[in-house]
Design a protein around this motif. Sequence first.
Motif, PDB file in Angstrom:
ATOM      1  N   ASP A  69      27.067  35.576  39.254  1.00 19.14           N
ATOM      2  CA  ASP A  69      27.207  36.859  38.571  1.00 19.14           C
ATOM      3  C   ASP A  69      25.500  37.480  38.196  1.00 19.14           C
ATOM      4  O   ASP A  69      25.225  36.445  38.712  1.00 19.14           O
ATOM      5  CB  ASP A  69      27.985  36.147  37.471  1.00 19.14           C
ATOM      6  N   ASN A  71      23.843  38.132  35.542  1.00 19.14           N
ATOM      7  CA  ASN A  71      23.222  36.823  34.795  1.00 19.14           C
ATOM      8  C   ASN A  71      22.307  35.917  35.798  1.00 19.14           C
ATOM      9  O   ASN A  71      21.324  35.345  35.749  1.00 19.14           O
ATOM     10  CB  ASN A  71      23.832  36.266  33.765  1.00 19.14           C
ATOM     11  N   ASP A 105      23.135  34.974  23.298  1.00 24.02           N
ATOM     12  CA  ASP A 105      22.677  35.953  25.079  1.00 24.02           C
ATOM     13  C   ASP A 105      23.789  36.418  25.314  1.00 24.02           C
ATOM     14  O   ASP A 105      24.801  37.192  24.662  1.00 24.02           O
ATOM     15  CB  ASP A 105      23.762  34.011  26.080  1.00 24.02           C
ATOM     16  N   ASP A 107      25.636  39.347  28.623  1.00 20.93           N
ATOM     17  CA  ASP A 107      26.348  39.813  29.594  1.00 20.93           C
ATOM     18  C   ASP A 107      25.976  41.086  30.147  1.00 20.93           C
ATOM     19  O   ASP A 107      26.440  41.410  30.105  1.00 20.93           O
ATOM     20  CB  ASP A 107      27.066  38.617  29.135  1.00 20.93           C
ATOM     21  N   GLU A 109      26.984  42.213  33.333  1.00 19.17           N
ATOM     22  CA  GLU A 109      28.314  43.066  33.743  1.00 19.17           C
ATOM     23  C   GLU A 109      29.480  42.938  32.761  1.00 19.17           C
ATOM     24  O   GLU A 109      30.154  43.477  33.255  1.00 19.17           O
ATOM     25  CB  GLU A 109      28.748  41.440  34.626  1.00 19.17           C
ATOM     26  N   ASP A 110      29.546  42.356  31.523  1.00 24.87           N
ATOM     27  CA  ASP A 110      30.444  43.655  30.627  1.00 24.87           C
ATOM     28  C   ASP A 110      29.876  44.977  30.402  1.00 24.87           C
ATOM     29  O   ASP A 110      29.163  45.215  30.207  1.00 24.87           O
ATOM     30  CB  ASP A 110      30.183  42.464  28.999  1.00 24.87           C
ATOM     31  N   ASN A 113      29.173  46.029  27.056  1.00 30.97           N
ATOM     32  CA  ASN A 113      27.432  45.772  26.678  1.00 30.97           C
ATOM     33  C   ASN A 113      26.485  47.181  28.049  1.00 30.97           C
ATOM     34  O   ASN A 113      25.476  46.693  27.818  1.00 30.97           O
ATOM     35  CB  ASN A 113      27.019  44.757  27.366  1.00 30.97           C
ATOM     36  N   ASN A 150      21.373  48.665  29.251  1.00 26.98           N
ATOM     37  CA  ASN A 150      21.670  47.771  30.716  1.00 26.98           C
ATOM     38  C   ASN A 150      22.703  49.621  31.128  1.00 26.98           C
ATOM     39  O   ASN A 150      23.458  49.154  30.551  1.00 26.98           O
ATOM     40  CB  ASN A 150      23.277  46.645  30.185  1.00 26.98           C
TER      41      ASN A 150
END
Length: 157
Positions: A69, A71, A105, A107, A109-110, A113, A150
């Motif tokens: 992933d 992160n 935390d 993410d 890839e979300d 976000n 992001n």
Amino acid sequence: MSNRTKSKSRRGVVAVEFAVVAPVLLSITFAMIELNRSYESQNLLATAAREGARFASMDRDGMLGQGEDANAKLVSDVKTFLESNGLPRDSITVEVKDAEYPETDFDIEDPANDLRLFEVRVSIDYSEVSHMAVDPANDYAMSASVFFRNGRATISD
């Protein structure tokens, strides 16, 4: 008093002067080396945090390994960069945190976000960087962080 007697009596003076000045010069030399090492390490931490955050803003298609992933890749890349510059990999801490909720935390890839701010924090204990022994009571964490948005920018040809 003859010149010969005068020069013999001065020989001891040079040795005494050297004995007084040498420790001061050595202390200054070692202090400059240590200061340079800490400054260089702090600069490396800031550069690593910035490059890790920059990775998150890139189009990551084809950059991630099987099952990896984003992160984990960010953390691995930051640690690899610092390790290649002489810092011990196992002593480096890398965190990706939400800018609004600093203890949460983030993410990268979300999809929820996308276009949100996040923070990359990189830290290492000074004792791991120093060339000299550091008393555990006087040890402290050197750290750097950067805030980034992001958003994935596509790389054009």
